[in-house]
Scaffold this motif. Structure first.
Motif, PDB file in Angstrom:
ATOM      1  N   SER A 186      10.720 -24.442-130.370  1.00  0.00           N
ATOM      2  CA  SER A 186      10.514 -25.667-130.857  1.00  0.00           C
ATOM      3  C   SER A 186       8.880 -25.473-131.536  1.00  0.00           C
ATOM      4  O   SER A 186       8.266 -24.384-131.451  1.00  0.00           O
ATOM      5  CB  SER A 186       9.915 -26.678-129.734  1.00  0.00           C
ATOM      6  N   TYR A 187       8.457 -26.576-132.348  1.00  0.00           N
ATOM      7  CA  TYR A 187       7.253 -26.385-133.166  1.00  0.00           C
ATOM      8  C   TYR A 187       5.896 -26.460-131.932  1.00  0.00           C
ATOM      9  O   TYR A 187       6.311 -26.898-130.783  1.00  0.00           O
ATOM     10  CB  TYR A 187       7.010 -27.323-134.282  1.00  0.00           C
ATOM     11  N   ARG A 188       4.877 -26.144-132.406  1.00  0.00           N
ATOM     12  CA  ARG A 188       3.642 -25.895-131.551  1.00  0.00           C
ATOM     13  C   ARG A 188       3.438 -26.914-130.404  1.00  0.00           C
ATOM     14  O   ARG A 188       3.555 -27.875-130.657  1.00  0.00           O
ATOM     15  CB  ARG A 188       2.497 -25.613-132.384  1.00  0.00           C
ATOM     16  N   PRO A 189       3.593 -26.628-129.110  1.00  0.00           N
ATOM     17  CA  PRO A 189       3.309 -25.166-128.723  1.00  0.00           C
ATOM     18  C   PRO A 189       4.865 -24.544-128.549  1.00  0.00           C
ATOM     19  O   PRO A 189       5.527 -25.585-128.205  1.00  0.00           O
ATOM     20  CB  PRO A 189       2.821 -25.339-127.265  1.00  0.00           C
ATOM     21  N   GLY A 190       5.041 -23.428-128.763  1.00  0.00           N
ATOM     22  CA  GLY A 190       6.443 -22.694-128.907  1.00  0.00           C
ATOM     23  C   GLY A 190       7.060 -22.839-127.647  1.00  0.00           C
ATOM     24  O   GLY A 190       6.546 -22.255-126.635  1.00  0.00           O
TER      25      GLY A 190
END
Lengths: 253, 285
Positions: free
Chosen positions: B227-231
């Motif tokens: 996923s986008y931040r946090p990964g």
């Protein structure tokens, strides 16, 4: 064009430019645009080479200036490079002294020659040490810059292969920094040679600098310029030697 | 205040996974920036099987490269752990060979000397290491360029030298961080073929970090989607395409389905990343 032709192109162009400038200068002097009592005609300078070689003991003077320059060059290398490495390794020391070393590089150290005369006497040692002190600062600074600027990824390659600190330094950091260290050595050698010849002139001792002083006082302008040409030759020899050493230490550029 | 997302110290005992040569267990990475603490990777867990080609994909800024550095032992995770055959990683591990995104050949060494570098530092005699390095140079398709310097090679050839150098150290796990990122699309496909061919010949366990969906599907047995931040781990997709595989697989219908499926997972994440980046840019104006 053949490969040899391409390789020789820049050298031939350089030589042709020099000859062209000499011809222009000769013409300017002969038609009176330039005063021949300030700048002698290049033809007279060229013909005076033979005279000063035989009459002024050029081989011995050339060797003396070259050896003093070499002594200063060896000293700036064996002292400057380790000091640059030390500043790279010790952050606190770097923060404390880097700006002082930079100031040293810009200072007119030649003015301190009376002090060196007192310490080393009127000898070649004074000249060598003056050259060393004048040329060491750029070597320290450029060694530090080269090591600091080593690409992070090359250091990470070393880390990923679990290199010891000594291997990391010898196999990665030092080869990566070689081009920048040699920039420092060139600068240092320029400063050292200027001071070597300048001090020979000032204290009237030894090689080509002393000869330039004597010829200038005799108002032998063609001879003076011919002697200056030999100083340029010393510089050219040193730079050619540095270039070969750099290519040997850091191939692939 | 304690954070429930962080696995506390001491770290948990390695999880026994008999089929796993590399295990990433609940890895958390946090960085202290000037203004705040940023969580780059959050409770990431997955395993890599022996001989498997696995890709980790995610939008820009999701912490892929951070994860690469953690697995390679260059960054210590804030919490969680990485194990190789059950042994926790506490620094660079000899079983893991790393290929970096940035061009990383040594410019002062020839192709042969670059490839032989890991053997040289281990003290392998010159004749033996050169012989071994020549085999690896042939494997990466650079025969005839042994005495060339990196400055005389193309970007794709230089990256093959880096891969060769890592393979020469005979790692159990080949770990690559977007090694083809700076190359054009055609070179990427062909280099992908070469890597796949080597991986299939050596049965080399390989973990590839990438942001290219086509590259991940073309090369991998499984794709880990972040996923986008946090990964965080979003999903693991099994790629059931036939072996031996070449870049011709990109023309198949199944390939297109996998690309669409992974893009479906990534689209929202990438949009979120883009929106956040634009908001940050707007905020700094």
């Amino acid at each position: 064009m053949s490969r040899t032709g391409v390789d020789r192109g820049p050298a031939l162009t350089g030589a042709a430019t020099l000859v062209g400038l000499f011809v222009l200068l000769e013409l300017a002097i002969r038609v009176g645009l330039v005063d021949r009592y300030v700048v002698p005609p290049p033809s007279e300078v060229i013909t005076s080479f033979g005279r000063i070689v035989t009459e002024e003991n050029i081989p011995q003077r050339f060797a003396q200036t070259a050896l003093e320059g070499l002594g200063a060059g060896v000293l700036i290398t064996i002292v400057g490079v380790p000091l640059g490495v030390l500043l790279y390794r010790r952050m606190v020391l770097r923060a404390a002294v880097q700006s002082w070393v930079a100031a040293l590089a810009a200072a007119p150290l030649v003015l301190a020659y009376p002090l060196f005369l007192v310490i080393f006497g009127r000898s070649a040692w004074t000249i060598v040490m003056m050259g060393f002190v004048s040329g060491v600062a750029p070597v320290i600074l450029k060694t530090l810059e080269g090591l600091t600027a080593t690409r992070r990824v090359l250091i990470d390659v070393g880390r990923s292969l679990k290199l010891t600190p000594m291997q990391q330094f010898r196999l990665v950091l030092l080869p990566a920094a070689v081009p920048t260290i040699f920039v420092g050595l060139r600068l240092g050698l320029i400063f050292a040679l200027i001071n070597v010849v300048g001090l020979e002139f000032l204290i009237n001792f030894g090689g080509l600098g002393q000869l330039i002083n004597e010829l200038a006082e005799r108002y032998d302008l063609p001879g003076t310029y011919a002697a200056i040409a030999f100083v340029v030759l010393v510089s050219v020899l040193f730079f050619a030697g540095l270039e070969r050493t750099e290519r040997w230490l850091r191939p692939g550029r | 205040m304690s954070d429930p997302t962080v696995v506390p110290w001491p770290r948990p005992a390695p999880v026994a996974r008999p089929e796993t040569v590399l295990a990433v267990d609940d890895v958390v990475v946090r960085f202290q920036t000037r203004d705040a603490v940023v969580t780059a990777v959050d409770r990431m867990s997955f395993g890599v099987r022996p001989g498997e080609f696995i890709s980790v994909i995610g939008p820009s800024g999701c912490g892929k490269s951070t994860l690469f550095n953690v697995i390679g032992g260059l960054v210590t995770p804030t919490a969680g752990l990485v194990t190789v055959a059950g042994e926790p990683i506490r620094g660079p591990h000899p079983a893991i060979g790393m290929v970096f995104q940035e061009e990383s050949t040594f410019p002062w060494r020839t192709v042969l000397d670059n490839v032989a570098f890991p053997l040289e530092v281990r003290g392998v005699p010159r004749r033996v290491r050169n012989e071994k390095a020549r085999d690896v140079v042939a494997m990466v398709g650079l025969t005839g360029f042994e005495e060339h310097y990196p400055s005389e090679l193309s970007g794709g050839m230089r990256q093959r030298v880096s891969i060769g150098r890592t393979l020469a150290s005979e790692p159990k796990i080949l770990l690559m961080d977007e090694p083809f990122a700076s190359l054009d699309e055609q070179t990427r496909l062909l280099l992908g073929d070469k890597v796949l061919q080597i991986q299939q010949t050596l049965r080399q366990t390989t973990l590839l970090i990438t942001h290219s969906i086509t590259e991940a599907v073309q090369l991998s047995d499984r794709v880990v989607v972040m996923s986008y931040r946090p990964g965080r781990l979003k999903r693991i997709v099994d790629i059931d395409l036939p072996h031996p595989r070449t870049s011709e697989v990109v023309t198949s219908e199944a390939f297109g389905h996998y690309v669409a499926e992974i893009w479906g997972d990534l689209r929202d994440e990438a949009s979120r990343g883009m929106a956040e980046a634009e908001a940050q840019r707007g905020g700094t104006r």
